[in-house]
Scaffold this motif. Structure first.
Motif, mmCIF file in Angstrom:
data_model
loop_
_atom_site.group_PDB
_atom_site.id
_atom_site.type_symbol
_atom_site.label_atom_id
_atom_site.label_comp_id
_atom_site.label_asym_id
_atom_site.label_seq_id
_atom_site.Cartn_x
_atom_site.Cartn_y
_atom_site.Cartn_z
ATOM 1 N N HIS A 1 0.868 -1.188 0.000
ATOM 2 C CA HIS A 1 0.000 0.000 0.000
ATOM 3 C C HIS A 1 0.899 1.231 0.000
ATOM 4 O O HIS A 1 1.511 1.564 0.996
ATOM 5 N N LEU A 2 0.963 1.896 -1.133
ATOM 6 C CA LEU A 2 1.816 3.091 -1.205
ATOM 7 C C LEU A 2 1.243 4.217 -0.349
ATOM 8 O O LEU A 2 1.945 5.158 -0.005
ATOM 9 N N PHE A 3 -0.043 4.092 -0.001
ATOM 10 C CA PHE A 3 -0.674 5.112 0.848
ATOM 11 C C PHE A 3 -1.043 4.449 2.188
ATOM 12 O O PHE A 3 -0.225 3.733 2.744
ATOM 13 N N ASP A 4 -2.262 4.631 2.661
ATOM 14 C CA ASP A 4 -2.626 4.061 3.959
ATOM 15 C C ASP A 4 -2.777 2.535 3.844
ATOM 16 O O ASP A 4 -3.039 2.006 2.751
ATOM 17 N N SER A 5 -2.694 1.844 4.981
ATOM 18 C CA SER A 5 -2.857 0.383 4.946
ATOM 19 C C SER A 5 -4.276 0.003 4.509
ATOM 20 O O SER A 5 -4.520 -1.129 4.101
ATOM 21 N N SER A 6 -5.203 0.954 4.573
ATOM 22 C CA SER A 6 -6.570 0.693 4.094
ATOM 23 C C SER A 6 -6.690 0.897 2.584
ATOM 24 O O SER A 6 -7.789 0.842 2.044
ATOM 25 N N GLN A 7 -5.571 1.136 1.896
ATOM 26 C CA GLN A 7 -5.582 1.408 0.452
ATOM 27 C C GLN A 7 -4.606 0.481 -0.295
ATOM 28 O O GLN A 7 -3.564 0.924 -0.779
ATOM 29 N N PRO A 8 -4.944 -0.810 -0.381
ATOM 30 C CA PRO A 8 -4.023 -1.742 -1.051
ATOM 31 C C PRO A 8 -3.854 -1.417 -2.537
ATOM 32 O O PRO A 8 -4.828 -1.117 -3.229
ATOM 33 N N ASP A 9 -2.601 -1.475 -3.012
ATOM 34 C CA ASP A 9 -2.322 -1.178 -4.428
ATOM 35 C C ASP A 9 -2.776 -2.319 -5.320
ATOM 36 O O ASP A 9 -2.500 -3.498 -5.028
ATOM 37 N N LEU A 10 -3.418 -1.941 -6.421
ATOM 38 C CA LEU A 10 -3.821 -2.946 -7.413
ATOM 39 C C LEU A 10 -2.615 -3.378 -8.238
ATOM 40 O O LEU A 10 -1.655 -2.618 -8.418
ATOM 41 N N ASN A 11 -2.698 -4.588 -8.755
ATOM 42 C CA ASN A 11 -1.614 -5.126 -9.571
ATOM 43 C C ASN A 11 -1.963 -4.973 -11.058
ATOM 44 O O ASN A 11 -2.667 -5.794 -11.630
ATOM 45 N N TRP A 12 -1.431 -3.921 -11.646
ATOM 46 C CA TRP A 12 -1.767 -3.618 -13.043
ATOM 47 C C TRP A 12 -1.060 -4.534 -14.047
ATOM 48 O O TRP A 12 -1.267 -4.427 -15.246
ATOM 49 N N GLU A 13 -0.196 -5.419 -13.554
ATOM 50 C CA GLU A 13 0.377 -6.426 -14.456
ATOM 51 C C GLU A 13 -0.685 -7.479 -14.779
ATOM 52 O O GLU A 13 -0.550 -8.258 -15.721
ATOM 53 N N ASN A 14 -1.722 -7.512 -13.953
ATOM 54 C CA ASN A 14 -2.781 -8.495 -14.133
ATOM 55 C C ASN A 14 -3.822 -7.948 -15.115
ATOM 56 O O ASN A 14 -4.478 -6.943 -14.820
ATOM 57 N N PRO A 15 -3.984 -8.580 -16.285
ATOM 58 C CA PRO A 15 -4.894 -8.021 -17.297
ATOM 59 C C PRO A 15 -6.334 -7.906 -16.812
ATOM 60 O O PRO A 15 -7.095 -7.082 -17.330
ATOM 61 N N ALA A 16 -6.701 -8.665 -15.792
ATOM 62 C CA ALA A 16 -8.073 -8.580 -15.277
ATOM 63 C C ALA A 16 -8.366 -7.175 -14.742
ATOM 64 O O ALA A 16 -9.505 -6.697 -14.808
ATOM 65 N N ILE A 17 -7.347 -6.517 -14.210
ATOM 66 C CA ILE A 17 -7.564 -5.178 -13.638
ATOM 67 C C ILE A 17 -7.939 -4.194 -14.744
ATOM 68 O O ILE A 17 -8.882 -3.401 -14.610
ATOM 69 N N ALA A 18 -7.198 -4.243 -15.835
ATOM 70 C CA ALA A 18 -7.512 -3.328 -16.949
ATOM 71 C C ALA A 18 -8.921 -3.601 -17.468
ATOM 72 O O ALA A 18 -9.669 -2.660 -17.781
ATOM 73 N N ASP A 19 -9.305 -4.872 -17.539
ATOM 74 C CA ASP A 19 -10.675 -5.195 -17.991
ATOM 75 C C ASP A 19 -11.713 -4.578 -17.053
ATOM 76 O O ASP A 19 -12.705 -3.999 -17.489
ATOM 77 N N GLU A 20 -11.459 -4.711 -15.758
ATOM 78 C CA GLU A 20 -12.391 -4.154 -14.774
ATOM 79 C C GLU A 20 -12.525 -2.642 -14.966
ATOM 80 O O GLU A 20 -13.628 -2.094 -14.942
ATOM 81 N N PHE A 21 -11.387 -1.967 -15.133
ATOM 82 C CA PHE A 21 -11.438 -0.505 -15.229
ATOM 83 C C PHE A 21 -12.046 -0.020 -16.547
ATOM 84 O O PHE A 21 -12.697 1.026 -16.581
ATOM 85 N N ASP A 22 -11.867 -0.785 -17.610
ATOM 86 C CA ASP A 22 -12.554 -0.418 -18.866
ATOM 87 C C ASP A 22 -14.047 -0.261 -18.592
ATOM 88 O O ASP A 22 -14.682 0.700 -19.031
#
Ligand code: GLC
Length: 566
Positions: A180-201
């Motif tokens: 979490h680059l910010f607070d521990s309540s804000q876990p960083d997403l893994n943008w190497e995972n293509p599923a994330i890009a699909d979700e954000f589309d």
């Protein structure tokens, strides 16, 4: 550069974002319709007319999505729902329709670098086993040390403390760590995972179909991390690459393996393809990158339309420094076909009406507020400079961002007691870094109407207004000659009238000395005197001025700006 040199700005094209004045609303502090002390969408809708009167082109909303509000909404648990504290999705539809009827565009804030730890994706990841598909949405890693008791690398949170937290696995054992680059309540997403890009589309399409005009993209420079997550070699939680701007690009990418990695550009291009499925929409990157040539890479034709210009915001209040940043911005953005943006305040920094009243050596680093033990700001000087600086900015070609309350000349609420402070930075550093609450206090609308000066009808306020907010209330400035509110209205009116947002710009060296800056944009001379001596006002017609009773061939005093039609 000779006097006759016009700088190409690429904003002659008709696209609205190239010249728009975009007003940032921080929803919890703009206007409170239901009186619970937290601003909301119905409250905003009711006040939209006042923004139309101000003369802005668009509104950018800081996040109003469903969120546990651990970082004031930048911790999102559902990207498609309005958080109940702000209202409902229907309230948003009403707001959008009213804004459109007033000719105001709407930009929403999308946060793709991280979610809330309460997001269903993270909850599923916690419940699943190491190595599972669910964990693959985030950066889960085994710890170092004999028993995995050490974090996977040395990265530090921007808000203080380590950037990793260890979880307890479903069977009760101490388990993996997540980033979490910010607070521990804000876990960083893994943008190497293509599923994330699909979700954000699909998240982007959801809001685009509703009719929003674009997105401000949060932590746009951090989405993709360097493969293998190697240790950082430069420490400065808040560096945002400013302190390493003299490194080569390769060196910088290695030194801080979580900012500005090349893979980010693929993610941006993917966003851009979705945006381009719709007409006339735009995206602005919150990419804290320096130097400007590097930042300009983010606004190449198939990437973002705009990027915030934080070098401008953090520039010393000093003519040579400002001249260089303005020139570099226009030239560097221009090389890639983008127009520049300008900004002086936002929800992450000390309001410029206060910041410009702090001596440079005492100015807290970006992201930190004013600590009670810091030297007190000179608020009269700060306001005077803020009015001069804004008047300088709004004459520039390109797009300008305004932060709610600056049109009132609102100062930072730096007096806030610790018990009210909510910025995670404050808690994560045990109060050592005071955080950003001081720029987030609710707006005063009507002096003395309630304890919150008309923010609502109950007087409740999630952060209390300091006593001096009363005199800045909007109703005390409306129609009052010389008020900051009337100054902003006049600036925006003349800016529109003379087409300055898409104008022909050149420095007017013939009107400039070492203490002043002067430029000409579409036949309008903008002159700012950074002091200390008064300077003679050139002949022409005064369109707008920060200085009461200024006359042609009279004297422009220190820290004042004038617009003259030559
Ligand atoms: C951005 C936001 C800031 C937030 C952070 C984490 O910098 O502007 O307010 O705390 O991202 O989302």
């Amino acid at each position: 550069m000779t006097n006759a040199t016009f700088l190409t700005q690429n904003n002659e094209q008709a696209e609205w974002w190239r010249s728009a004045v975009i007003y940032q609303i921080y929803p919890r502090s703009f206007a409170d319709g239901n009186g619970d002390g937290i601003g909301d969408l119905p409250g905003i809708t009711e006040k939209l007319d006042s923004l139309a009167t101000l003369g802005i082109d668009a509104i950018w909303f800081s996040p109003f999505f469903k969120s546990p509000q651990k970082d004031a909404g930048y911790d999102i648990s559902d990207y498609r729902q309005i958080d109940p504290i702000f209202g409902t999705n229907e309230d948003f539809d009403v707001l959008l329709a009213k804004a459109k009827s007033l000719g105001i565009r709407i930009i929403v804030d999308i946060v793709p670098n991280h979610t809330s730890d309460q997001h269903a994706w993270f909850q599923a990841a916690l419940a699943a086993a190491p190595g599972s598909i669910e964990r693959g949405y985030y950066h889960f890693k085994d710890g170092k040390g004999a028993n995995g008791e050490l974090p996977p690398n040395n990265w530090q949170s921007i808000f203080g403390g380590p950037a990793w937290s260890r979880i307890t696995e479903a069977d009760g054992s101490l388990g993996q760590w997540y980033l979490h680059l910010f607070d521990s309540s804000q876990p960083d997403l893994n943008w190497e995972n293509p599923a994330i890009a699909d979700e954000f589309d699909e998240i982007l399409r959801f809001w685009l179909k509703k009719g929003v005009d674009g997105f401000r993209v949060d932590v746009a420079h951090g989405m993709v991390k360097r493969a293998g997550l190697p240790d950082a070699t430069i420490y400065d939680e808040n560096l945002r690459e400013r302190s390493i701007s003299n490194l080569t690009m390769d060196e910088a990418e290695l030194a801080v393996p979580y900012w500005g990695q090349p893979g980010v550009h693929d993610a941006i291009r993917r966003f851009r393809r979705v945006i381009d499925e719709f007409d006339d929409r735009a995206m602005c990157a919150e990419a804290s990158m320096s130097p400007l040539p590097r930042l300009a890479m983010w606004v190449r034709p198939d990437e973002y339309h705009q990027s915030f210009n934080f070098d401008y915001m953090h520039s010393a209040y000093e003519p040579a420094a400002i001249k260089k940043i303005v020139t570099d911005s226009i030239v560097e953005y221009g090389k890639v076909g983008a127009s520049s943006t300008w900004v002086l305040s936002n929800h992450d920094g000390i309001r410029h009406a206060t910041r410009l009243g702090i001596a440079p050596e005492n100015t807290p680093r970006p992201g930190d507020g004013i600590h009670p033990t810091d030297p007190m700001p000179d608020e009269a000087l700060g306001l005077r400079r803020a009015r001069a600086a804004t008047s300088f900015m709004l004459g520039l070609p390109g797009s300008s961002y305004l932060y709610q309350g600056e049109e009132l000349g609102l100062p930072e609420a730096w007096q806030l007691e610790g018990k009210y402070r909510q910025d995670p930075t404050y808690a994560r550093t045990n109060g050592e870094r005071i955080g950003r609450d001081g720029c987030r206090v609710p707006l005063p609308w009507v002096a003395d109407a309630t304890a919150s000066n008309g923010f609502n009808t109950t007087g409740e306020s999630w952060l209390p207004q300091p006593a001096n907010y009363r005199v800045f209330a909007r109703n005390l400035q409306e129609g009052v000659a010389g008020s900051t509110l009337e100054l902003y209205k006049r600036l925006l009116k003349e800016r529109r009238q003379f087409g300055l947002g898409s104008g022909q710009f050149r420095w007017a060296d013939e009107y400039q000395d070492k203490n002043t800056l002067a430029y000409i944009n579409n036949g309008v001379l903008v002159l700012t005197n950074f002091g200390p001596e008064a300077v003679v006002v050139p002949a022409g017609e005064i369109l707008v001025t920060t200085q009461h009773d200024l006359s042609i061939e009279g004297e422009l005093e220190h820290d004042q700006t004038v617009w003259i039609k030559l």
